[in-house]
Motif scaffolding. Structure first.
Motif, PDB file in Angstrom:
ATOM      1  N   ALA A   1      -1.493  -1.008  -9.628  1.00 22.89           N
ATOM      2  CA  ALA A   1      -2.006  -2.353  -9.366  1.00 22.89           C
ATOM      3  C   ALA A   1      -2.603  -2.950 -10.628  1.00 22.89           C
ATOM      4  N   THR A   2      -2.417  -4.257 -10.801  1.00 23.86           N
ATOM      5  CA  THR A   2      -3.014  -4.982 -11.919  1.00 23.86           C
ATOM      6  C   THR A   2      -3.682  -6.241 -11.390  1.00 23.86           C
ATOM      7  N   ILE A   3      -4.453  -6.878 -12.246  1.00 26.77           N
ATOM      8  CA  ILE A   3      -5.149  -8.115 -11.896  1.00 26.77           C
ATOM      9  C   ILE A   3      -4.802  -9.171 -12.940  1.00 26.77           C
ATOM     10  N   GLY A   4      -4.412 -10.355 -12.493  1.00 28.22           N
ATOM     11  CA  GLY A   4      -4.093 -11.448 -13.402  1.00 28.22           C
ATOM     12  C   GLY A   4      -2.621 -11.500 -13.761  1.00 28.22           C
ATOM     13  N   LYS A   5      -2.187 -12.670 -14.243  1.00 26.05           N
ATOM     14  CA  LYS A   5      -0.794 -12.860 -14.655  1.00 26.05           C
ATOM     15  C   LYS A   5      -0.482 -11.989 -15.875  1.00 26.05           C
ATOM     16  N   ALA A   6       0.699 -11.423 -15.907  1.00 20.80           N
ATOM     17  CA  ALA A   6       1.082 -10.484 -16.962  1.00 20.80           C
ATOM     18  C   ALA A   6       1.004 -11.108 -18.346  1.00 20.80           C
ATOM     19  N   ALA A   7       1.408 -12.371 -18.470  1.00 20.84           N
ATOM     20  CA  ALA A   7       1.439 -13.016 -19.778  1.00 20.84           C
ATOM     21  C   ALA A   7       0.057 -13.164 -20.393  1.00 20.84           C
ATOM     22  N   THR A   8      -0.987 -13.049 -19.590  1.00 22.52           N
ATOM     23  CA  THR A   8      -2.348 -13.206 -20.107  1.00 22.52           C
ATOM     24  C   THR A   8      -3.053 -11.869 -20.293  1.00 22.52           C
ATOM     25  N   GLN A   9      -2.377 -10.766 -19.974  1.00 20.66           N
ATOM     26  CA  GLN A   9      -3.018  -9.455 -20.012  1.00 20.66           C
ATOM     27  C   GLN A   9      -2.702  -8.703 -21.297  1.00 20.66           C
ATOM     28  N   ASP A  10      -3.619  -7.814 -21.674  1.00 21.98           N
ATOM     29  CA  ASP A  10      -3.333  -6.860 -22.740  1.00 21.98           C
ATOM     30  C   ASP A  10      -2.336  -5.853 -22.174  1.00 21.98           C
ATOM     31  N   GLN A  11      -1.180  -5.750 -22.800  1.00 13.38           N
ATOM     32  CA  GLN A  11      -0.113  -4.912 -22.271  1.00 13.38           C
ATOM     33  C   GLN A  11      -0.141  -3.486 -22.815  1.00 13.38           C
TER      34      GLN A  11
ATOM     35  N   ASP B   1       0.846  -1.184   0.000  1.00 14.14           N
ATOM     36  CA  ASP B   1       0.000   0.000   0.000  1.00 14.14           C
ATOM     37  C   ASP B   1       0.885   1.238   0.000  1.00 14.14           C
ATOM     38  N   ALA B   2       0.661   2.109  -0.988  1.00 19.02           N
ATOM     39  CA  ALA B   2       1.444   3.342  -1.074  1.00 19.02           C
ATOM     40  C   ALA B   2       0.537   4.562  -1.082  1.00 19.02           C
ATOM     41  N   SER B   3      -0.695   4.393  -0.629  1.00 15.88           N
ATOM     42  CA  SER B   3      -1.683   5.470  -0.725  1.00 15.88           C
ATOM     43  C   SER B   3      -1.316   6.697   0.096  1.00 15.88           C
ATOM     44  N   SER B   4      -0.602   6.499   1.187  1.00 14.91           N
ATOM     45  CA  SER B   4      -0.262   7.624   2.057  1.00 14.91           C
ATOM     46  C   SER B   4       1.088   8.239   1.706  1.00 14.91           C
ATOM     47  N   GLY B   5       1.744   7.699   0.689  1.00 13.56           N
ATOM     48  CA  GLY B   5       3.086   8.159   0.347  1.00 13.56           C
ATOM     49  C   GLY B   5       4.156   7.315   0.996  1.00 13.56           C
ATOM     50  N   ALA B   6       3.879   6.786   2.183  1.00 14.12           N
ATOM     51  CA  ALA B   6       4.769   5.835   2.851  1.00 14.12           C
ATOM     52  C   ALA B   6       4.247   4.434   2.570  1.00 14.12           C
ATOM     53  N   VAL B   7       5.114   3.563   2.072  1.00 16.37           N
ATOM     54  CA  VAL B   7       4.688   2.229   1.661  1.00 16.37           C
ATOM     55  C   VAL B   7       4.570   1.312   2.865  1.00 16.37           C
ATOM     56  N   SER B   8       3.486   0.546   2.921  1.00 15.99           N
ATOM     57  CA  SER B   8       3.265  -0.372   4.039  1.00 15.99           C
ATOM     58  C   SER B   8       2.510  -1.598   3.531  1.00 15.99           C
ATOM     59  N   GLY B   9       2.356  -2.586   4.413  1.00 14.35           N
ATOM     60  CA  GLY B   9       1.564  -3.761   4.079  1.00 14.35           C
ATOM     61  C   GLY B   9       2.160  -4.621   2.988  1.00 14.35           C
ATOM     62  N   PHE B  10       3.477  -4.776   2.973  1.00 12.89           N
ATOM     63  CA  PHE B  10       4.151  -5.594   1.960  1.00 12.89           C
ATOM     64  C   PHE B  10       3.818  -7.060   2.205  1.00 12.89           C
ATOM     65  N   GLU B  11       3.183  -7.726   1.245  1.00 12.56           N
ATOM     66  CA  GLU B  11       2.742  -9.096   1.448  1.00 12.56           C
ATOM     67  C   GLU B  11       2.580  -9.845   0.138  1.00 12.56           C
ATOM     68  N   GLN B  12       2.555 -11.162   0.258  1.00 14.37           N
ATOM     69  CA  GLN B  12       2.308 -12.042  -0.878  1.00 14.37           C
ATOM     70  C   GLN B  12       0.804 -12.177  -1.069  1.00 14.37           C
ATOM     71  N   THR B  13       0.343 -12.202  -2.317  1.00 12.59           N
ATOM     72  CA  THR B  13      -1.087 -12.221  -2.574  1.00 12.59           C
ATOM     73  C   THR B  13      -1.394 -13.058  -3.806  1.00 12.59           C
ATOM     74  N   ASP B  14      -2.662 -13.365  -4.003  1.00 12.41           N
ATOM     75  CA  ASP B  14      -3.118 -14.144  -5.144  1.00 12.41           C
ATOM     76  C   ASP B  14      -2.994 -13.301  -6.405  1.00 12.41           C
ATOM     77  N   CYS B  15      -2.370 -13.846  -7.442  1.00 13.37           N
ATOM     78  CA  CYS B  15      -2.199 -13.102  -8.689  1.00 13.37           C
ATOM     79  C   CYS B  15      -3.532 -12.808  -9.377  1.00 13.37           C
ATOM     80  N   ALA B  16      -4.578 -13.535  -9.019  1.00 14.10           N
ATOM     81  CA  ALA B  16      -5.892 -13.283  -9.601  1.00 14.10           C
ATOM     82  C   ALA B  16      -6.509 -12.001  -9.069  1.00 14.10           C
ATOM     83  N   GLY B  17      -6.004 -11.515  -7.925  1.00 12.01           N
ATOM     84  CA  GLY B  17      -6.466 -10.256  -7.357  1.00 12.01           C
ATOM     85  C   GLY B  17      -5.486  -9.144  -7.654  1.00 12.01           C
ATOM     86  N   GLU B  18      -5.754  -7.967  -7.096  1.00  6.66           N
ATOM     87  CA  GLU B  18      -4.874  -6.825  -7.319  1.00  6.66           C
ATOM     88  C   GLU B  18      -3.492  -7.077  -6.719  1.00  6.66           C
TER      89      GLU B  18
END
Length: 332
Positions: free
Chosen positions: A167-177, A59-76
């Motif tokens: 932020a993006t959703i889905g694996k890069a190889a399957t997205q319109d770039q 999360d970088a919404s406040s200018g200071a980055v926080s909440g660094f975590e691993q997540t499902d590639c199907a989500g943001e």
């Protein structure tokens, strides 16, 4: 649901790294460094379990980055890992136990040396260097580096036209770039032909009217530029009418429909969408400077649109022809 990394971290982009990432968009490469909290153990352990195929976010919404975590590639997410490298095995003593973290110049070199090839292999060759994705890397937190962690994560991230990670959703190889703009966006073009989203009150050259996905029209292979032009001429002319409210508003605006096309290497790299836009062509076929929106308050080269003579109603609107005002700027 997002899952925390092995070591709980507070992500804070180091000032120098942030500057590199945000002010060097054309280099198409970024770096992220994370700051570890005081609860880290003294043993040499990786700051993350992320490996090829996993996605990371923060999360970088406040200018200071926080909440660094691993997540499902199907989500943001903000980063997709393509490979995991250990700088401790680098073929010299550069990254030994007492070595400082590499500076920004060296980080950029390491991305080229260690990340480019495995990332292209990971994507299966589906990568448009002019598209929205860039090859990037993440180093461990300073505390983890000081304890001997030499993990380097290689991967891809999407950036906007200014180089900010999005932020993006889905694996890069399957997205319109494709790097495209939403309808209603005003776009300036700089001296290097790079495009930038701006407020319509600021000087710009284009106002977008539609996004067109060309895979629905050309599902079998790469379309030629002529084929794209022939299709987009009608589509973007109609998009201009729809955007402004009909033929008469388009006529009296004095603007012309305009569209970009996709080169073969970008098409095979994964970019398949283009923008329809409105522009004004100067006598030398350069783009005029616009301020305000085509829907109201428009000036062209500092003056209101020139008066045009009244015309008879068009019986067949499809007969209204439109041509590209000038060569399309290269996507950036």
């Amino acid at each position: 649901m997002a899952t925390p990394l092995v070591i709980v971290v507070v992500l804070a982009v180091v000032a120098g790294v942030g500057a590199y990432l945000y002010t060097n968009a054309k280099d198409k490469s970024g770096g992220v460094s994370v700051s570890q909290n005081a609860s880290a153990t003294a043993s040499v352990a990786s700051f993350t379990s992320a490996d090829a195929g996993t996605c990371l976010t923060w999360d970088a919404s406040s200018g200071a980055v926080s909440g660094f975590e691993q997540t499902d590639c199907a989500g943001e997410h903000r980063f997709e890992v393509s490979s995991r490298e250990d700088l401790a095995t680098y073929p010299n003593s550069e990254f030994g136990a007492s070595a400082p973290m590499p500076d920004l110049t060296r980080q950029a070199q390491l991305r080229e040396e260690l990340c480019l090839a495995p990332t292209l292999a990971y994507l299966g060759g589906t990568f448009d260097q002019l598209g929205k994705y860039s090859v990037a890397s993440i180093l461990p937190p300073q505390a983890a580096w000081d304890q001997g962690d030499r993990t380097l994560l290689c991967g891809v991230q999407a950036t906007d036209e200014n180089g900010a990670v999005i932020a993006t959703i889905g694996k890069a190889a399957t997205q319109d770039q494709s790097r495209v703009f939403d309808p209603g966006t005003c776009v300036s073009i700089d001296a290097s032909s790079a495009t930038h989203k701006v407020d319509c009150a600021q000087a710009h050259q284009m106002e977008t009217t539609q996004i067109v996905d060309l895979t629905t029209v050309f599902p079998q292979g790469t379309p030629s530029i002529d084929d794209q032009d022939n299709y987009l001429r009608g589509v973007c002319t109609q998009a201009a009418r729809d955007y402004l409210g009909g033929d008469d508003p388009l006529y009296y605006s004095t603007l012309q429909p305009f569209w970009s096309t996709i080169q073969a290497n970008s098409w095979t790299g994964g970019s398949h969408s283009v923008n329809c836009s409105l522009v004004f062509a100067n006598p030398d076929n350069s783009f005029a400077v616009l301020t305000g929106s085509a829907k109201g308050g428009l000036t062209i080269n500092g003056a209101p649109p020139a008066s045009r003579p009244e015309r008879s109603p068009i019986v067949n609107p499809d007969a209204l022809s439109a041509t590209a005002a000038a060569p399309a700027p290269a996507a950036q």
